[in-house]
Scaffold this motif. Structure first.
Motif, short mmCIF file in Angstrom:
data_model
loop_
_atom_site.label_atom_id
_atom_site.label_comp_id
_atom_site.label_asym_id
_atom_site.label_seq_id
_atom_site.Cartn_x
_atom_site.Cartn_y
_atom_site.Cartn_z
N LEU A 28 -23.79 5.43 5.36
CA LEU A 28 -24.95 4.53 5.38
C LEU A 28 -25.34 4.16 3.96
CD1 LEU A 28 -27.50 3.27 6.81
CD2 LEU A 28 -28.60 5.49 6.45
N THR A 29 -25.51 2.89 3.70
CA THR A 29 -26.01 2.44 2.41
C THR A 29 -27.43 1.91 2.58
OG1 THR A 29 -23.85 1.88 1.47
CG2 THR A 29 -25.76 0.74 0.55
N LYS A 30 -28.36 2.47 1.83
CA LYS A 30 -29.73 1.96 1.80
C LYS A 30 -29.83 0.97 0.64
CE LYS A 30 -32.12 5.97 3.77
NZ LYS A 30 -33.18 6.99 3.53
N MET A 31 -30.15 -0.27 0.96
CA MET A 31 -30.33 -1.29 -0.06
C MET A 31 -31.82 -1.28 -0.42
SD MET A 31 -29.34 -5.36 0.03
CE MET A 31 -27.58 -5.04 0.15
N ILE A 32 -32.14 -0.72 -1.58
CA ILE A 32 -33.53 -0.55 -1.99
C ILE A 32 -34.02 -1.82 -2.68
CG2 ILE A 32 -35.15 0.81 -3.36
CD1 ILE A 32 -33.85 2.33 -1.01
N PHE A 33 -35.08 -2.40 -2.11
CA PHE A 33 -35.75 -3.53 -2.73
C PHE A 33 -37.15 -3.05 -3.12
CE2 PHE A 33 -38.26 -7.58 -2.44
CZ PHE A 33 -37.66 -8.21 -3.51
N PRO A 34 -37.48 -3.03 -4.43
CA PRO A 34 -38.71 -2.36 -4.88
C PRO A 34 -39.98 -3.20 -4.78
CG PRO A 34 -37.47 -3.08 -6.78
CD PRO A 34 -36.66 -3.46 -5.58
N PHE A 35 -39.96 -4.23 -3.94
CA PHE A 35 -41.14 -5.06 -3.73
C PHE A 35 -41.37 -5.24 -2.24
CE2 PHE A 35 -39.22 -6.31 -7.81
CZ PHE A 35 -40.26 -5.99 -8.65
N ALA A 36 -42.47 -5.89 -1.90
CA ALA A 36 -42.88 -5.98 -0.51
C ALA A 36 -41.94 -6.82 0.35
CB ALA A 36 -44.30 -6.55 -0.43
N ALA A 37 -41.95 -6.55 1.63
CA ALA A 37 -41.19 -7.34 2.60
C ALA A 37 -41.77 -8.74 2.68
CB ALA A 37 -41.22 -6.67 3.97
N GLY A 38 -40.91 -9.70 3.02
CA GLY A 38 -41.38 -11.05 3.23
C GLY A 38 -41.20 -11.98 2.05
N ALA A 39 -41.01 -11.43 0.85
CA ALA A 39 -40.82 -12.27 -0.34
C ALA A 39 -39.38 -12.79 -0.37
CB ALA A 39 -41.14 -11.47 -1.59
N GLY A 40 -39.12 -13.70 -1.34
CA GLY A 40 -37.80 -14.29 -1.44
C GLY A 40 -36.70 -13.27 -1.66
N GLY A 41 -36.97 -12.29 -2.51
CA GLY A 41 -35.97 -11.26 -2.78
C GLY A 41 -35.67 -10.41 -1.57
N ALA A 55 -17.93 -6.49 6.31
CA ALA A 55 -16.87 -6.59 5.30
C ALA A 55 -16.57 -5.23 4.68
CB ALA A 55 -17.27 -7.59 4.22
N LEU A 56 -17.60 -4.40 4.53
CA LEU A 56 -17.44 -3.09 3.91
C LEU A 56 -17.22 -1.98 4.94
CD1 LEU A 56 -20.28 -3.39 1.24
CD2 LEU A 56 -17.82 -3.38 0.78
N GLN A 57 -17.34 -2.34 6.22
CA GLN A 57 -17.22 -1.36 7.31
C GLN A 57 -18.20 -0.20 7.13
OE1 GLN A 57 -12.87 -0.64 7.10
NE2 GLN A 57 -12.77 -1.63 9.10
N ARG A 58 -19.44 -0.55 6.87
CA ARG A 58 -20.47 0.47 6.74
C ARG A 58 -21.80 -0.13 7.16
NH1 ARG A 58 -21.53 3.18 1.82
NH2 ARG A 58 -19.31 3.46 1.64
N THR A 59 -22.71 0.74 7.52
CA THR A 59 -24.06 0.32 7.88
C THR A 59 -24.88 0.12 6.62
OG1 THR A 59 -23.95 1.55 9.95
CG2 THR A 59 -26.14 0.91 9.18
N ILE A 60 -25.58 -1.02 6.52
CA ILE A 60 -26.44 -1.27 5.37
C ILE A 60 -27.83 -1.61 5.88
CG2 ILE A 60 -26.85 -2.71 3.33
CD1 ILE A 60 -23.88 -3.31 3.22
N VAL A 61 -28.82 -0.86 5.43
CA VAL A 61 -30.20 -1.12 5.83
C VAL A 61 -31.03 -1.42 4.59
CG1 VAL A 61 -30.10 0.32 7.91
CG2 VAL A 61 -30.82 1.34 5.74
N VAL A 62 -31.93 -2.37 4.72
CA VAL A 62 -32.81 -2.74 3.61
C VAL A 62 -34.08 -1.90 3.70
CG1 VAL A 62 -34.14 -4.59 2.53
CG2 VAL A 62 -31.90 -5.08 3.53
N GLU A 63 -34.45 -1.31 2.59
CA GLU A 63 -35.65 -0.47 2.54
C GLU A 63 -36.55 -0.93 1.39
OE1 GLU A 63 -36.41 4.18 1.55
OE2 GLU A 63 -35.01 3.79 3.21
N ASN A 64 -37.80 -1.24 1.71
CA ASN A 64 -38.77 -1.66 0.69
C ASN A 64 -39.48 -0.43 0.14
OD1 ASN A 64 -38.77 -3.90 3.03
ND2 ASN A 64 -38.98 -4.90 1.06
N ARG A 65 -39.24 -0.12 -1.13
CA ARG A 65 -39.95 0.99 -1.78
C ARG A 65 -40.80 0.39 -2.89
NH1 ARG A 65 -36.56 6.61 -2.06
NH2 ARG A 65 -35.49 6.43 -0.05
N THR A 66 -42.03 0.11 -2.57
CA THR A 66 -42.90 -0.65 -3.47
C THR A 66 -43.70 0.26 -4.39
OG1 THR A 66 -44.69 -0.68 -1.85
CG2 THR A 66 -43.09 -2.46 -1.74
N GLY A 67 -44.26 -0.36 -5.43
CA GLY A 67 -45.16 0.36 -6.33
C GLY A 67 -44.67 0.35 -7.76
N GLY A 68 -45.64 0.42 -8.68
CA GLY A 68 -45.32 0.52 -10.10
C GLY A 68 -44.59 -0.68 -10.64
#
Length: 321
Positions: A28-41, A55-68
């Motif tokens: 499992l790959t966690k794709m960490i996005f350090p800002f809030a959900a809903g934005a362009g990024g 393509a990578l034959q793996r599970t990828i989940v996006v996780e928003n870890r906000t702050g700082g």
């Protein structure tokens, strides 16, 4: 060994050669996005994760870890195991500006991370209120000189590219300007429409709707060339300000990650960004998909660090850790 590799690949556990041996990667790959959900990024992350997973034959989940201002998510990936289980997608400015403005830098992007790929570019805009009697950059400068008591400008946050763009403008124009930090672009645009501040610096994508509705006027963009989203608007360079300040999103792995895996991940990201349906969705929200090799991302980081280091240093701006 061939049979083992085949089975591991089907399970999403690619075995990557390292130093003559092999190392199992996380399923499992966690794709960490350090800002809030809903934005362009955030939209960018979710679009490419969906395309990259098969393509990578793996599970990828996006996780928003906000702050700082992005630091919480960056530190999470910095401290992660280099097994492919966590990847960071963030803006370039968070990677090169944060270490410049912290009293004690929390990380070094070149040492604490392995580059993967440049993902997409976006631009900033100099936006004026309809209450300002100006039609272009030159007449706006004349207006500022004629109204020295009305030189406040809004930025989405302190310590950001818009903040330091304002500092560069102040120096080049020789006009004292008063920076007003807001919490995001929406509040700036509301105050511009209402005539509460004369101008602001924000992302072009955020300002476009009000510009097209004539609620505000974009008089310059920060990119090297005119924007595909507002080709009628000159660049800062065309307006006489020696500054190119487009920003971008990039993808990174924690230090110690396999260069082979970084290249494989980057190739999957670039392939996703090249798909017409992905391009169309990103362009619709003001992002220009690009993609690159890991080396291309490092060159972008180095160029931006060299550009902004003297500008940031001249302001003396620092934040306490």
């Amino acid at each position: 060994m061939d049979r083992r590799n085949f089975i591991a690949g089907c399970l999403g556990l690619p075995l990557l050669a390292q130093g003559g041996g092999s190392q199992a990667q996380a399923a499992l790959t966690k794709m960490i996005f350090p800002f809030a959900a809903g934005a362009g990024g955030d939209t960018l992350c979710r679009l490419i994760a969906q395309e990259m997973a098969p393509a990578l034959q793996r599970t990828i989940v996006v996780e928003n870890r906000t702050g700082g201002d992005g630091l919480i998510g960056i530190k999470a990936v910095k401290g992660a195991s280099p097994d492919g289980g966590m990847v960071l997608v963030t803006t370039g400015p968070t990677m090169y500006l944060l270490p410049m403005v912290e009293t004690i830098p929390s990380f070094d992007a070149a040492k604490d991370f392995v580059p993967v790929s440049l993902l997409a570019r976006f631009e900033f805009a100099l936006v004026i209120s309809p209450a300002v009697d100006a039609t272009d950059f030159k007449s706006f400068v004349g207006w500022l000189k004629a109204h020295p008591d009305r030189t406040s400008y809004g930025v989405p946050s302190s310590g950001t590219i818009p903040h330091f763009m304002g500092s560069k403008l102040e120096k080049d124009l020789g006009i004292p300007l008063s920076r007003v930090p807001y919490r995001g672009s929406a509040a700036i645009l509301n105050d511009l429409v209402g005539g509460h501040i004369p101008f602001g610096i924000t992302t072009l994508a955020d300002a476009l709707a009000q510009h097209r509705a004539k609620g505000v006027k974009i008089i310059a963009v920060s990119s090297a060339d005119r924007s595909p989203f507002a080709s009628e608007v000159p660049t800062l360079k065309e307006s006489g300000i020696d500054l190119v300040a487009d920003a971008w999103y990039g993808m990174w792995l924690p230090a110690g990650s396999s260069p082979e895996f970084a290249s494989k991940l980057g190739a999957a990201a670039s392939a996703a960004l090249a798909k017409p349906e992905v391009k169309e969705k990103l362009m619709a929200i003001g992002l220009i998909p690009v993609g690159s090799t890991p080396d291309g991302l490092m060159k972008e980081l180095a160029a931006n660090t060299a550009l902004w280091q003297p500008i940031v240093k001249a302001t003396g701006y620092k934040i306490e850790n």
